[in-house]
Design a protein around this motif. Structure first.
Motif, PDB file in Angstrom:
ATOM      1  N   GLN A 267       0.853  -1.190   0.000  1.00 47.97           N
ATOM      2  CA  GLN A 267       0.000   0.000   0.000  1.00 47.97           C
ATOM      3  C   GLN A 267       0.889   1.241   0.000  1.00 47.97           C
ATOM      4  O   GLN A 267       1.509   1.565   1.014  1.00 47.97           O
ATOM      5  CB  GLN A 267      -0.909  -0.008   1.211  1.00 47.97           C
ATOM      6  CG  GLN A 267      -1.886   1.169   1.263  1.00 47.97           C
ATOM      7  CD  GLN A 267      -2.922   1.121   0.166  1.00 47.97           C
ATOM      8  OE1 GLN A 267      -3.494   0.061  -0.106  1.00 47.97           O
ATOM      9  NE2 GLN A 267      -3.168   2.245  -0.472  1.00 47.97           N
TER      10      GLN A 267
ATOM     11  N   SER B  35       5.619   6.438   1.134  1.00 45.65           N
ATOM     12  CA  SER B  35       5.669   5.286   2.038  1.00 45.65           C
ATOM     13  C   SER B  35       4.995   4.109   1.355  1.00 45.65           C
ATOM     14  O   SER B  35       4.097   4.281   0.527  1.00 45.65           O
ATOM     15  CB  SER B  35       4.937   5.593   3.349  1.00 45.65           C
ATOM     16  OG  SER B  35       5.496   6.697   4.008  1.00 45.65           O
ATOM     17  N   CYS B  36       5.433   2.933   1.721  1.00 51.16           N
ATOM     18  CA  CYS B  36       4.813   1.717   1.198  1.00 51.16           C
ATOM     19  C   CYS B  36       4.783   0.691   2.310  1.00 51.16           C
ATOM     20  O   CYS B  36       5.832   0.190   2.729  1.00 51.16           O
ATOM     21  CB  CYS B  36       5.579   1.198  -0.002  1.00 51.16           C
ATOM     22  SG  CYS B  36       4.941  -0.358  -0.666  1.00 51.16           S
ATOM     23  N   ALA B  37       3.589   0.378   2.769  1.00 52.72           N
ATOM     24  CA  ALA B  37       3.405  -0.602   3.834  1.00 52.72           C
ATOM     25  C   ALA B  37       3.164  -1.963   3.216  1.00 52.72           C
ATOM     26  O   ALA B  37       2.315  -2.118   2.338  1.00 52.72           O
ATOM     27  CB  ALA B  37       2.239  -0.201   4.713  1.00 52.72           C
TER      28      ALA B  37
ATOM     29  N   SER C  20       2.526  -6.243   3.672  1.00 55.73           N
ATOM     30  CA  SER C  20       1.994  -7.304   4.529  1.00 55.73           C
ATOM     31  C   SER C  20       1.953  -8.586   3.738  1.00 55.73           C
ATOM     32  O   SER C  20       1.888  -8.575   2.509  1.00 55.73           O
ATOM     33  CB  SER C  20       0.602  -6.944   5.038  1.00 55.73           C
ATOM     34  OG  SER C  20      -0.301  -6.809   3.964  1.00 55.73           O
TER      35      SER C  20
ATOM     36  N   PHE D 259       8.780  -9.287   5.900  1.00 53.69           N
ATOM     37  CA  PHE D 259       9.260  -8.102   5.201  1.00 53.69           C
ATOM     38  C   PHE D 259      10.782  -7.997   5.228  1.00 53.69           C
ATOM     39  O   PHE D 259      11.412  -7.688   4.212  1.00 53.69           O
ATOM     40  CB  PHE D 259       8.635  -6.865   5.855  1.00 53.69           C
ATOM     41  CG  PHE D 259       9.072  -5.550   5.266  1.00 53.69           C
ATOM     42  CD1 PHE D 259      10.021  -4.771   5.916  1.00 53.69           C
ATOM     43  CD2 PHE D 259       8.527  -5.091   4.082  1.00 53.69           C
ATOM     44  CE1 PHE D 259      10.423  -3.554   5.378  1.00 53.69           C
ATOM     45  CE2 PHE D 259       8.921  -3.883   3.536  1.00 53.69           C
ATOM     46  CZ  PHE D 259       9.875  -3.112   4.184  1.00 53.69           C
TER      47      PHE D 259
ATOM     48  N   ARG E 237      14.238   1.713   4.765  1.00 54.58           N
ATOM     49  CA  ARG E 237      13.247   0.738   5.198  1.00 54.58           C
ATOM     50  C   ARG E 237      13.205   0.683   6.717  1.00 54.58           C
ATOM     51  O   ARG E 237      14.220   0.903   7.386  1.00 54.58           O
ATOM     52  CB  ARG E 237      13.556  -0.647   4.618  1.00 54.58           C
ATOM     53  CG  ARG E 237      14.860  -1.266   5.066  1.00 54.58           C
ATOM     54  CD  ARG E 237      15.173  -2.543   4.261  1.00 54.58           C
ATOM     55  NE  ARG E 237      14.135  -3.545   4.442  1.00 54.58           N
ATOM     56  CZ  ARG E 237      13.866  -4.514   3.558  1.00 54.58           C
ATOM     57  NH1 ARG E 237      14.575  -4.597   2.439  1.00 54.58           N
ATOM     58  NH2 ARG E 237      12.911  -5.389   3.792  1.00 54.58           N
ATOM     59  N   ASP E 238      12.025   0.391   7.231  1.00 54.75           N
ATOM     60  CA  ASP E 238      11.821   0.183   8.664  1.00 54.75           C
ATOM     61  C   ASP E 238      11.216  -1.197   8.807  1.00 54.75           C
ATOM     62  O   ASP E 238      10.015  -1.387   8.560  1.00 54.75           O
ATOM     63  CB  ASP E 238      10.898   1.273   9.219  1.00 54.75           C
ATOM     64  CG  ASP E 238      10.721   1.166  10.724  1.00 54.75           C
ATOM     65  OD1 ASP E 238      10.948   0.080  11.289  1.00 54.75           O
ATOM     66  OD2 ASP E 238      10.348   2.181  11.345  1.00 54.75           O
TER      67      ASP E 238
ATOM     68  N   ARG F 116       8.215  -1.675  11.102  1.00 52.68           N
ATOM     69  CA  ARG F 116       6.935  -1.179  10.587  1.00 52.68           C
ATOM     70  C   ARG F 116       6.552  -1.806   9.254  1.00 52.68           C
ATOM     71  O   ARG F 116       5.523  -1.450   8.674  1.00 52.68           O
ATOM     72  CB  ARG F 116       6.997   0.341  10.440  1.00 52.68           C
ATOM     73  CG  ARG F 116       7.176   1.084  11.757  1.00 52.68           C
ATOM     74  CD  ARG F 116       7.250   2.589  11.532  1.00 52.68           C
ATOM     75  NE  ARG F 116       7.462   3.321  12.767  1.00 52.68           N
ATOM     76  CZ  ARG F 116       6.502   3.749  13.561  1.00 52.68           C
ATOM     77  NH1 ARG F 116       5.235   3.532  13.239  1.00 52.68           N
ATOM     78  NH2 ARG F 116       6.784   4.404  14.678  1.00 52.68           N
ATOM     79  N   ASN F 117       7.390  -2.720   8.752  1.00 53.11           N
ATOM     80  CA  ASN F 117       7.142  -3.350   7.442  1.00 53.11           C
ATOM     81  C   ASN F 117       6.897  -2.299   6.352  1.00 53.11           C
ATOM     82  O   ASN F 117       5.971  -2.431   5.533  1.00 53.11           O
ATOM     83  CB  ASN F 117       5.936  -4.299   7.513  1.00 53.11           C
ATOM     84  CG  ASN F 117       6.218  -5.537   8.345  1.00 53.11           C
ATOM     85  OD1 ASN F 117       7.351  -5.792   8.742  1.00 53.11           O
ATOM     86  ND2 ASN F 117       5.176  -6.295   8.631  1.00 53.11           N
ATOM     87  N   THR F 118       7.714  -1.281   6.361  1.00 52.73           N
ATOM     88  CA  THR F 118       7.495  -0.151   5.477  1.00 52.73           C
ATOM     89  C   THR F 118       8.794   0.257   4.781  1.00 52.73           C
ATOM     90  O   THR F 118       9.861   0.263   5.402  1.00 52.73           O
ATOM     91  CB  THR F 118       6.924   1.046   6.252  1.00 52.73           C
ATOM     92  OG1 THR F 118       5.676   0.659   6.850  1.00 52.73           O
ATOM     93  CG2 THR F 118       6.671   2.236   5.334  1.00 52.73           C
TER      94      THR F 118
ATOM     95  N   TYR G  57      10.418   3.460   2.391  1.00 47.10           N
ATOM     96  CA  TYR G  57      10.191   4.869   2.133  1.00 47.10           C
ATOM     97  C   TYR G  57      11.015   5.323   0.927  1.00 47.10           C
ATOM     98  O   TYR G  57      12.054   4.751   0.614  1.00 47.10           O
ATOM     99  CB  TYR G  57      10.605   5.717   3.339  1.00 47.10           C
ATOM    100  CG  TYR G  57       9.894   5.346   4.617  1.00 47.10           C
ATOM    101  CD1 TYR G  57      10.495   4.500   5.548  1.00 47.10           C
ATOM    102  CD2 TYR G  57       8.624   5.838   4.899  1.00 47.10           C
ATOM    103  CE1 TYR G  57       9.852   4.152   6.724  1.00 47.10           C
ATOM    104  CE2 TYR G  57       7.972   5.505   6.079  1.00 47.10           C
ATOM    105  CZ  TYR G  57       8.585   4.659   6.983  1.00 47.10           C
ATOM    106  OH  TYR G  57       7.940   4.324   8.146  1.00 47.10           O
TER     107      TYR G  57
END
Length: 122
Positions: A4, A20-22, A24, A28, A70-71, A74-76, A78
């Motif tokens: 997302q 941002s890109c989450a 799931s 990750f 990347r984090d 947070r599975n994100t 950037y």
């Protein structure tokens, strides 16, 4: 796997945005992540990728202006975009690699987000 993307918008030349890109659906931290973009009337092109260790690679036109990070908590992933130019206008897509490493070719990736529009006005 679901990706997302968010954070796109309209910005003036020289401005900044952070996409941002989450993610799931699978672990990750084990996968490389990438950003591609597609400008009107053009083919989708590689922008940046980051492997599972956090090592990043950029296409030449954005190097020094864009930063991928990347984090894993947070599975994100950037994409910080600074010093934006009108030629950066495009739909930006985040994507997840098939493995821990990635490259600039779409064949290395198997999941794609829906895209977020970035428009840079002159």
């Amino acid at each position: 796997v679901q990706l997302q993307a968010s954070g796109g918008g309209l910005v003036q030349t020289g401005g900044s945005l952070r996409l941002s890109c989450a993610a799931s659906g699978r672990t990750f931290s084990s996968y490389a992540m990438g950003w591609f973009r597609q400008a009107p009337g053009k083919e989708r092109e590689f922008v940046a990728h980051i492997d599972w260790r956090g090592v990043a690679y950029y296409t030449r036109s954005v190097k020094g202006r864009f930063t991928i990070s990347r984090d894993n908590d947070r599975n994100t992933v950037y994409l910080r975009m600074d010093a934006l130019k009108p030629e950066d206008t495009a739909v930006y897509y985040c994507t997840q690699s098939k493995s821990s490493y990635a490259n600039a070719y779409e064949s290395a990736y198997d999941y794609w987000g829906q895209g977020t529009q970035v428009t840079v006005s002159s």
